[in-house]
Structure formats: structure tokens, C-alpha cells
Write a protein that holds these residues in place. Structure first.
Motif, PDB file in Angstrom:
ATOM      1  N   VAL A  54      41.810  48.468  39.782  1.00  0.00           N
ATOM      2  CA  VAL A  54      41.472  47.599  40.906  1.00  0.00           C
ATOM      3  C   VAL A  54      42.263  46.305  40.779  1.00  0.00           C
ATOM      4  CG1 VAL A  54      39.659  46.185  41.949  1.00  0.00           C
ATOM      5  CG2 VAL A  54      39.177  48.540  41.293  1.00  0.00           C
ATOM      6  N   ALA A  55      42.885  45.888  41.874  1.00  0.00           N
ATOM      7  CA  ALA A  55      43.546  44.589  41.947  1.00  0.00           C
ATOM      8  C   ALA A  55      42.639  43.619  42.676  1.00  0.00           C
ATOM      9  CB  ALA A  55      44.882  44.701  42.667  1.00  0.00           C
ATOM     10  N   ASP A  56      42.289  42.516  42.012  1.00  0.00           N
ATOM     11  CA  ASP A  56      41.536  41.436  42.630  1.00  0.00           C
ATOM     12  C   ASP A  56      42.561  40.454  43.176  1.00  0.00           C
ATOM     13  OD1 ASP A  56      39.839  39.392  43.347  1.00  0.00           O
ATOM     14  OD2 ASP A  56      39.129  38.958  41.315  1.00  0.00           O
ATOM     15  N   LEU A  57      42.784  40.499  44.490  1.00  0.00           N
ATOM     16  CA  LEU A  57      43.866  39.748  45.116  1.00  0.00           C
ATOM     17  C   LEU A  57      43.335  38.405  45.610  1.00  0.00           C
ATOM     18  CD1 LEU A  57      45.613  42.627  47.093  1.00  0.00           C
ATOM     19  CD2 LEU A  57      46.073  41.796  44.772  1.00  0.00           C
ATOM     20  N   GLY A  58      43.955  37.334  45.117  1.00  0.00           N
ATOM     21  CA  GLY A  58      43.410  36.006  45.340  1.00  0.00           C
ATOM     22  C   GLY A  58      42.278  35.770  44.351  1.00  0.00           C
ATOM     23  N   CYS A  59      42.555  36.080  43.082  1.00  0.00           N
ATOM     24  CA  CYS A  59      41.502  36.142  42.061  1.00  0.00           C
ATOM     25  C   CYS A  59      41.022  34.777  41.611  1.00  0.00           C
ATOM     26  CB  CYS A  59      41.985  36.939  40.856  1.00  0.00           C
ATOM     27  SG  CYS A  59      43.364  36.150  39.958  1.00  0.00           S
ATOM     28  N   GLY A  60      41.767  33.707  41.924  1.00  0.00           N
ATOM     29  CA  GLY A  60      41.355  32.391  41.472  1.00  0.00           C
ATOM     30  C   GLY A  60      41.248  32.335  39.959  1.00  0.00           C
ATOM     31  N   PRO A  61      40.167  31.740  39.428  1.00  0.00           N
ATOM     32  CA  PRO A  61      40.034  31.608  37.974  1.00  0.00           C
ATOM     33  C   PRO A  61      39.568  32.868  37.273  1.00  0.00           C
ATOM     34  CG  PRO A  61      38.164  30.584  39.055  1.00  0.00           C
ATOM     35  CD  PRO A  61      39.101  31.015  40.150  1.00  0.00           C
ATOM     36  N   GLY A  62      39.486  33.985  37.983  1.00  0.00           N
ATOM     37  CA  GLY A  62      39.273  35.277  37.334  1.00  0.00           C
ATOM     38  C   GLY A  62      37.847  35.690  37.100  1.00  0.00           C
ATOM     39  N   ARG A  63      36.886  34.937  37.613  1.00  0.00           N
ATOM     40  CA  ARG A  63      35.499  35.257  37.289  1.00  0.00           C
ATOM     41  C   ARG A  63      35.025  36.542  37.959  1.00  0.00           C
ATOM     42  NH1 ARG A  63      32.755  29.307  37.801  1.00  0.00           N
ATOM     43  NH2 ARG A  63      33.540  29.558  39.925  1.00  0.00           N
ATOM     44  N   VAL A  64      35.468  36.795  39.192  1.00  0.00           N
ATOM     45  CA  VAL A  64      35.054  38.037  39.853  1.00  0.00           C
ATOM     46  C   VAL A  64      35.812  39.228  39.257  1.00  0.00           C
ATOM     47  CG1 VAL A  64      34.809  39.238  42.052  1.00  0.00           C
ATOM     48  CG2 VAL A  64      34.455  36.773  41.943  1.00  0.00           C
ATOM     49  N   THR A  65      37.060  39.013  38.847  1.00  0.00           N
ATOM     50  CA  THR A  65      37.801  40.062  38.130  1.00  0.00           C
ATOM     51  C   THR A  65      37.035  40.478  36.879  1.00  0.00           C
ATOM     52  OG1 THR A  65      39.780  38.787  38.761  1.00  0.00           O
ATOM     53  CG2 THR A  65      40.106  40.710  37.348  1.00  0.00           C
ATOM     54  N   ALA A  66      36.574  39.495  36.122  1.00  0.00           N
ATOM     55  CA  ALA A  66      35.813  39.779  34.910  1.00  0.00           C
ATOM     56  C   ALA A  66      34.477  40.443  35.236  1.00  0.00           C
ATOM     57  CB  ALA A  66      35.584  38.492  34.123  1.00  0.00           C
ATOM     58  N   HIS A  67      33.873  40.049  36.357  1.00  0.00           N
ATOM     59  CA  HIS A  67      32.617  40.684  36.791  1.00  0.00           C
ATOM     60  C   HIS A  67      32.843  42.174  37.058  1.00  0.00           C
ATOM     61  CE1 HIS A  67      28.648  40.909  38.665  1.00  0.00           C
ATOM     62  NE2 HIS A  67      29.210  41.494  39.713  1.00  0.00           N
ATOM     63  N   LEU A  68      33.942  42.511  37.724  1.00  0.00           N
ATOM     64  CA  LEU A  68      34.260  43.920  37.970  1.00  0.00           C
ATOM     65  C   LEU A  68      34.486  44.665  36.659  1.00  0.00           C
ATOM     66  CD1 LEU A  68      36.698  43.755  41.025  1.00  0.00           C
ATOM     67  CD2 LEU A  68      34.332  44.563  41.027  1.00  0.00           C
ATOM     68  N   ALA A  69      35.194  44.020  35.738  1.00  0.00           N
ATOM     69  CA  ALA A  69      35.418  44.660  34.438  1.00  0.00           C
ATOM     70  C   ALA A  69      34.094  44.921  33.740  1.00  0.00           C
ATOM     71  CB  ALA A  69      36.321  43.783  33.575  1.00  0.00           C
ATOM     72  N   GLY A  70      33.146  43.997  33.886  1.00  0.00           N
ATOM     73  CA  GLY A  70      31.825  44.197  33.306  1.00  0.00           C
ATOM     74  C   GLY A  70      31.049  45.326  33.946  1.00  0.00           C
ATOM     75  N   LEU A  71      31.449  45.701  35.164  1.00  0.00           N
ATOM     76  CA  LEU A  71      30.828  46.835  35.858  1.00  0.00           C
ATOM     77  C   LEU A  71      31.535  48.150  35.546  1.00  0.00           C
ATOM     78  CD1 LEU A  71      30.195  45.157  39.355  1.00  0.00           C
ATOM     79  CD2 LEU A  71      28.476  45.721  37.622  1.00  0.00           C
ATOM     80  N   GLY A  72      32.444  48.121  34.574  1.00  0.00           N
ATOM     81  CA  GLY A  72      33.099  49.350  34.133  1.00  0.00           C
ATOM     82  C   GLY A  72      34.363  49.705  34.864  1.00  0.00           C
ATOM     83  N   VAL A  73      34.947  48.737  35.578  1.00  0.00           N
ATOM     84  CA  VAL A  73      36.159  48.988  36.355  1.00  0.00           C
ATOM     85  C   VAL A  73      37.365  48.427  35.606  1.00  0.00           C
ATOM     86  CG1 VAL A  73      37.385  48.359  38.477  1.00  0.00           C
ATOM     87  CG2 VAL A  73      34.981  48.996  38.575  1.00  0.00           C
ATOM     88  N   SER A  74      38.472  49.154  35.605  1.00  0.00           N
ATOM     89  CA  SER A  74      39.732  48.636  35.092  1.00  0.00           C
ATOM     90  C   SER A  74      40.317  47.705  36.144  1.00  0.00           C
ATOM     91  CB  SER A  74      40.705  49.779  34.797  1.00  0.00           C
ATOM     92  OG  SER A  74      41.969  49.268  34.401  1.00  0.00           O
ATOM     93  N   ALA A  75      40.232  46.393  35.904  1.00  0.00           N
ATOM     94  CA  ALA A  75      40.593  45.416  36.922  1.00  0.00           C
ATOM     95  C   ALA A  75      41.610  44.417  36.397  1.00  0.00           C
ATOM     96  CB  ALA A  75      39.346  44.668  37.405  1.00  0.00           C
ATOM     97  N   PHE A  76      42.460  43.946  37.287  1.00  0.00           N
ATOM     98  CA  PHE A  76      43.382  42.862  36.976  1.00  0.00           C
ATOM     99  C   PHE A  76      43.445  41.925  38.184  1.00  0.00           C
ATOM    100  CE2 PHE A  76      46.012  46.038  39.022  1.00  0.00           C
ATOM    101  CZ  PHE A  76      46.906  45.320  39.800  1.00  0.00           C
TER     102      PHE A  76
END
Length: 243
Positions: A54-76
Motif C-alpha cells: 500500500v502506498a500512503d500518498l501525501g503521507c505527511g509525518p507518516g502516522r497513518v502509514t504506521a497505523h496501516l502497518a500496525g494493521l498488518g499491511v505492507s505500507a510505505f
């Protein structure tokens, strides 16, 4: 080719406000329950389909990217602002964050199992949204999912201050049906929507759209039909050239 002025304004503005943004914007754990539920449902769908990261586009400081990773998703994460990317890398060193623009993603075709565009497209002028959504469609794998969330309305905002600092970006709020139409023109099928009235921390109407890229067996015919339809503003559905 010179960079569009709106991209320069967004990059410079978010470089200016990056540290204040982290201080003022609540983390995912403080989101309203419906927004968290949409993120959780999106993560489950992507995990189940399994066509790619999953690409978090417009990720800002990365907190939602990390939230997705915590949900078991391979995210960047990808963001236009170098300062935001730097904050994300320092906060989450185990995740990947890169600088980039949604108008020209440095991602290969059909590579992504999901795209998250979480309150990250409202600074894009409407005439550029077909370009952005075409990039979403190009980079999603067949069967991949898009979760889009943002403010909706029918106005252009030009703030001079944001997060306590001077900014030069604009925000473009569009009716939800127009966003749906633009996604369809890009070849994405909207399968769910959530509309939220102003309330709590949000002082404007908000919405989430869950869309999917069709499987290849019928994607070509879908795209031909979508391009033949008029767009939400009454014009043809052809993607406009940048500029």
C-alpha cells in the motif's frame, strides 16, 4: 518542464508547517470511529486480496502509514514535502518514506495492492485531478483498492495561515459525486462511500470513498465506456494534459 505552481506552494507550505502539523493534528488513535473503521476495512481488504503493498500518498509525518502497518499491511509513504518525509523517517525508521508527487508517481504499473489518499488531494486544482487519478489507476494492480478521504463541498479556499504559520497553498473542495465521476473516468469502480456531516473536530463535511481497479478481463471495456461518458462538469472524460 517547469513544475506547476500549486506543487511548489504545497511543498513550501508543508515544509514551513511540518513540526507544527505534528503538534496540532491528532494521531490516528484519536480519529473518529467511522474513519478508523474505514481504514481498518481497507487494510483487511488489501490483506485478503494480496496483490502488493500500500502506498500512503501525501503521507505527511507518516502516522497513518504506521497505523496501516500496525494493521498488518505492507505500507510505505510518499510526500511532496522533504520536511514531512524527514519527520516520518525519524519517527518510523523501519518504514519506507520517499519524496514524490501524485501527479507523476515513481512507481511501476500494476505494482500496488492499495493506495491511501487520506486528506491529501484537496490542494490539487480540479483540472489536475484526472492526472492524479490516472496515476492511481496506473499504479494499482488489477483488483487493488483505493481509499480516498477528504473534505467535500463546492468552494475554493485560499488561507494565509495554516497550523499557526504562513502558507500559500489553496484548497479545492468538490461535490462528492464529482469526485466519484473522476475516479470512474480513471477506470476505478467505487464500491462504498461514507459521508460525514460537520461535527467534533471537523468543521466541514467529509467523505470517504472505497474504490477498486477492475480485473484485467474486463478493465479494457470498462475504460472505454468510462471515457465515453460525460464528466461531472458536462465535458468529455479525456484526461487533461498537465499545465
Amino acid at each position: 518542464m517547469a513544475e506547476p505552481s500549486f506543487l511548489t506552494a504545497v511543498r513550501e507550505s508543508y515544509d514551513t508547517v511540518a513540526a507544527d502539523y505534528v503538534e496540532r493534528v491528532p494521531p490516528p488513535a484519536a480519529m473518529d470511529p467511522l474513519s478508523r473503521a474505514m481504514l481498518a476495512g481497507f487494510a483487511e481488504l488489501v490483506r485478503t486480496a494480496g496483490p502488493g503493498p500500500v502506498a500512503d500518498l501525501g503521507c505527511g509525518p507518516g502516522r497513518v502509514t504506521a497505523h496501516l502497518a500496525g494493521l498488518g499491511v505492507s505500507a510505505f509513504g510518499v510526500d511532496l514535502s522533504p520536511k514531512m518525509v524527514g519527520l516520518a523517517r525519524r519517527a518510523y525508521p523501519d518504514l519506507r518514506f520517499t519524496e514524490g508527487s501524485m501527479t507523476a508517481l515513481e512507481i511501476t504499473d500494476d505494482a500496488l495492492g492499495g493506495i491511501l489518499a487520506w486528506y491529501s488531494t484537496h490542494h490539487t486544482p480540479p483540472q489536475w485531478l484526472p492526472v492524479v487519478f490516472a496515476e492511481f489507476s496506473r499504479t494499482l494492480a488489477p483488483g487493488g483498492y483505493l481509499l480516498w478521504g477528504d473534505y467535500v463541498g463546492d468552494e475554493r479556499l485560499q488561507p494565509t495561515q495554516g497550523y499557526g504559520r504562513p502558507v500559500s497553498y489553496a484548497s479545492y473542495l468538490l461535490p462528492l459525486d464529482r469526485v466519484v465521476g473522476l475516479l470512474q473516468q480513471a477506470g476505478l469502480v467505487v464500491i462504498a462511500r461514507l459521508e460525514q456531516e460537520p461535527g467534533g473536530r471537523g468543521n466541514r463535511p467529509r467523505a470517504c470513498l472505497l474504490a477498486r481497479k477492475p480485473e484485467k478481463s474486463w478493465q479494457g471495456s470498462f475504460l472505454r465506456r468510462a471515457r465515453s461518458r460525460p464528466s461531472a462538469d458536462g465535458h468529455g472524460a479525456a484526461v487533461r494534459s498537465p499545465g
